[in-house]
Scaffold this active site. Structure first.
Site, mmCIF file in Angstrom:
data_model
loop_
_atom_site.group_PDB
_atom_site.id
_atom_site.type_symbol
_atom_site.label_atom_id
_atom_site.label_comp_id
_atom_site.label_asym_id
_atom_site.label_seq_id
_atom_site.Cartn_x
_atom_site.Cartn_y
_atom_site.Cartn_z
ATOM 1 N N ASP A 15 0.835 -1.203 0.000
ATOM 2 C CA ASP A 15 0.000 0.000 0.000
ATOM 3 C C ASP A 15 0.871 1.256 0.000
ATOM 4 O O ASP A 15 1.979 1.250 0.538
ATOM 5 C CB ASP A 15 -0.896 -0.025 1.253
ATOM 6 C CG ASP A 15 -2.036 0.976 1.142
ATOM 7 O OD1 ASP A 15 -2.303 1.466 0.021
ATOM 8 O OD2 ASP A 15 -2.661 1.265 2.168
ATOM 9 N N ARG A 19 -0.067 7.630 -2.668
ATOM 10 C CA ARG A 19 0.456 8.734 -1.849
ATOM 11 C C ARG A 19 1.889 9.091 -2.229
ATOM 12 O O ARG A 19 2.284 10.242 -2.234
ATOM 13 C CB ARG A 19 0.360 8.372 -0.353
ATOM 14 C CG ARG A 19 -1.004 8.673 0.231
ATOM 15 C CD ARG A 19 -1.206 7.970 1.527
ATOM 16 N NE ARG A 19 -1.406 6.540 1.311
ATOM 17 C CZ ARG A 19 -1.276 5.627 2.266
ATOM 18 N NH1 ARG A 19 -0.923 5.986 3.475
ATOM 19 N NH2 ARG A 19 -1.504 4.357 1.995
ATOM 20 N N ARG A 28 -1.033 9.072 -10.134
ATOM 21 C CA ARG A 28 -0.978 7.878 -9.278
ATOM 22 C C ARG A 28 -0.250 6.711 -9.950
ATOM 23 O O ARG A 28 0.445 5.942 -9.293
ATOM 24 C CB ARG A 28 -2.406 7.444 -8.910
ATOM 25 C CG ARG A 28 -3.110 8.439 -7.986
ATOM 26 C CD ARG A 28 -4.522 7.960 -7.708
ATOM 27 N NE ARG A 28 -4.529 6.642 -7.103
ATOM 28 C CZ ARG A 28 -4.337 6.405 -5.808
ATOM 29 N NH1 ARG A 28 -4.133 7.402 -4.973
ATOM 30 N NH2 ARG A 28 -4.367 5.171 -5.347
ATOM 31 N N THR A 61 -10.360 -7.023 -5.557
ATOM 32 C CA THR A 61 -11.633 -6.948 -6.303
ATOM 33 C C THR A 61 -12.207 -5.527 -6.155
ATOM 34 O O THR A 61 -12.776 -4.985 -7.092
ATOM 35 C CB THR A 61 -12.641 -7.988 -5.771
ATOM 36 O OG1 THR A 61 -12.615 -7.961 -4.341
ATOM 37 C CG2 THR A 61 -12.307 -9.388 -6.222
ATOM 38 N N ASN A 63 -10.503 -2.779 -5.953
ATOM 39 C CA ASN A 63 -9.734 -1.797 -6.730
ATOM 40 C C ASN A 63 -10.345 -1.547 -8.116
ATOM 41 O O ASN A 63 -10.049 -0.531 -8.754
ATOM 42 C CB ASN A 63 -8.272 -2.250 -6.910
ATOM 43 C CG ASN A 63 -7.454 -2.174 -5.640
ATOM 44 O OD1 ASN A 63 -6.484 -2.915 -5.473
ATOM 45 N ND2 ASN A 63 -7.821 -1.284 -4.729
ATOM 46 N N ILE A 183 -6.705 -5.260 7.201
ATOM 47 C CA ILE A 183 -6.363 -6.441 6.416
ATOM 48 C C ILE A 183 -6.922 -6.336 4.987
ATOM 49 O O ILE A 183 -6.441 -6.994 4.070
ATOM 50 C CB ILE A 183 -6.907 -7.700 7.147
ATOM 51 C CG1 ILE A 183 -6.208 -7.869 8.504
ATOM 52 C CG2 ILE A 183 -6.775 -8.953 6.313
ATOM 53 C CD1 ILE A 183 -4.689 -7.884 8.426
ATOM 54 N N GLU A 195 1.993 -13.774 11.737
ATOM 55 C CA GLU A 195 2.449 -12.589 12.467
ATOM 56 C C GLU A 195 2.236 -11.404 11.526
ATOM 57 O O GLU A 195 2.658 -11.451 10.366
ATOM 58 C CB GLU A 195 3.953 -12.694 12.795
ATOM 59 C CG GLU A 195 4.300 -13.813 13.736
ATOM 60 C CD GLU A 195 3.809 -13.577 15.158
ATOM 61 O OE1 GLU A 195 3.829 -12.422 15.608
ATOM 62 O OE2 GLU A 195 3.403 -14.565 15.815
HETATM 63 C C1 FPP Z 1 -1.841 0.183 -3.278
HETATM 64 O O1 FPP Z 1 -1.484 1.526 -3.264
HETATM 65 C C2 FPP Z 1 -1.411 -0.441 -4.501
HETATM 66 C C3 FPP Z 1 -2.246 -0.955 -5.428
HETATM 67 C C4 FPP Z 1 -3.710 -0.918 -5.300
HETATM 68 C C5 FPP Z 1 -1.728 -1.532 -6.669
HETATM 69 C C6 FPP Z 1 -0.396 -2.212 -6.551
HETATM 70 C C7 FPP Z 1 0.060 -2.426 -7.909
HETATM 71 C C8 FPP Z 1 1.310 -2.505 -8.319
HETATM 72 C C9 FPP Z 1 2.502 -2.439 -7.445
HETATM 73 C C10 FPP Z 1 1.531 -2.622 -9.766
HETATM 74 C C11 FPP Z 1 0.957 -3.889 -10.359
HETATM 75 C C12 FPP Z 1 2.044 -4.686 -10.801
HETATM 76 C C13 FPP Z 1 2.138 -5.991 -10.762
HETATM 77 C C14 FPP Z 1 3.423 -6.616 -11.054
HETATM 78 C C15 FPP Z 1 1.017 -6.859 -10.467
HETATM 79 P P1 FPP Z 1 -2.612 2.624 -3.326
HETATM 80 O O2 FPP Z 1 -2.823 2.993 -4.758
HETATM 81 O O3 FPP Z 1 -3.837 2.166 -2.624
HETATM 82 O O4 FPP Z 1 -1.902 3.777 -2.561
HETATM 83 P P2 FPP Z 1 -2.559 4.907 -1.654
HETATM 84 O O5 FPP Z 1 -3.184 4.210 -0.486
HETATM 85 O O6 FPP Z 1 -1.377 5.720 -1.268
HETATM 86 O O7 FPP Z 1 -3.535 5.644 -2.512
#
Ligand code: FPP
Length: 230
Positions: A15, A19, A28, A61, A63, A183, A195
């Site tokens: 996560d 940000r 983003r 799901t 997202n 979670i 853990e």
């Molecule tokens: C969470 O950060 C991240 C995601 C929802 C996406 C993660 C995706 C990747 C790292 C790229 C995909 C690549 C592969 C190899 C599968 P957020 O966007 O929720 O961050 P925020 O909470 O700061 O807004």
């Protein structure tokens, strides 16, 4: 878990990409792109350290509700990731698996996933699971429906085997970056005794040093699985 207390399976909720980008006044998807670089570094480090399984929560799901261009950007990054990393996974004998409902992917991405899974299915030096369009509750409900169709009463282990992660040991460690303490529908059934580590570090900034500290802390914990000290 092995007797040397090394974790066998590490799972990560990655996560903070959004940000990370926002703080730099970038779109983003730049954060997600930077997040992929962290995947490259951390996955290499984890397997070099002898951890057997790394499971990464790349796309939930939920997202899918994000703006279209962010969603298509993540799907695009996933395709590029597979194309770029498959030769390396083959060379390093890493078994690649996608965990989740990939029916939402276009045919090109489905073929890439199927091909990468097929070409790496025999490997066991390391196992990389990418949770994509994954939801813990959906995982449990799918498993229940599968088992109902078979019409039998099952044990906890047989239930675990019916989940997307069937055949893999539960995660020893679950890490969530990005300073949120939830979670978020990740491996709900599988993390019963994991853990859990929460860190404020945003995923693009997550470094091997911090992972090492988490592993060192894990090695000191005494997991009793509901039992008492022996
Ligand atoms: C969470 O950060 C991240 C995601 C929802 C996406 C993660 C995706 C990747 C790292 C790229 C995909 C690549 C592969 C190899 C599968 P957020 O966007 O929720 O961050 P925020 O909470 O700061 O807004």
């Amino acid at each position: 878990m092995k007797s040397d207390n090394n974790p066998r399976h590490i799972a990560i909720i990655m996560d903070g990409n959004g940000r990370w980008a926002k703080r730099r006044l970038l779109p983003r998807n730049f954060g997600h792109k930077k997040g992929v670089e962290t995947i490259d570094r951390i996955s290499r480090y984890v397997f070099d350290k002898g951890v057997e399984i790394l499971t990464l929560f790349a796309f939930s799901t939920e997202n899918l509700r994000r703006p279209k261009e962010e969603v298509s950007g993540i799907f695009e990054l996933f395709s590029t990731y597979i194309k770029k990393n498959l030769p390396d996974m083959i060379e390093r004998e890493i078994k690649f698996k996608v965990v989740g409902d990939i029916s939402v992917c276009d045919d090109g991405l489905k073929t890439l996933i199927a091909d990468a899974e097929k070409q790496t299915e025999k490997f066991n030096r390391g196992k990389l699971n990418i949770c994509f369009n994954y939801g813990g509750r959906a995982d449990i409900v799918n498993a229940a429906n599968k088992l109902i169709q078979e019409g039998k009463t099952v044990t906890e282990q047989e239930f675990a085997d019916a989940l997307y992660t069937g055949g893999l040991p539960d995660p020893d460690i679950v890490i969530r970056t990005g300073n949120e303490h939830r979670i978020s529908n990740f491996l709900l059934y599988q993390m019963a005794y994991s853990e859990i580590y929460f860190t404020s570090t945003l995923w693009p900034d997550f470094k091997e040093k911090e992972l090492n500290e988490i592993i060192a802390d894990f090695k000191k914990t005494n997991r009793r699985f509901g039992n008492i000290e022996q």
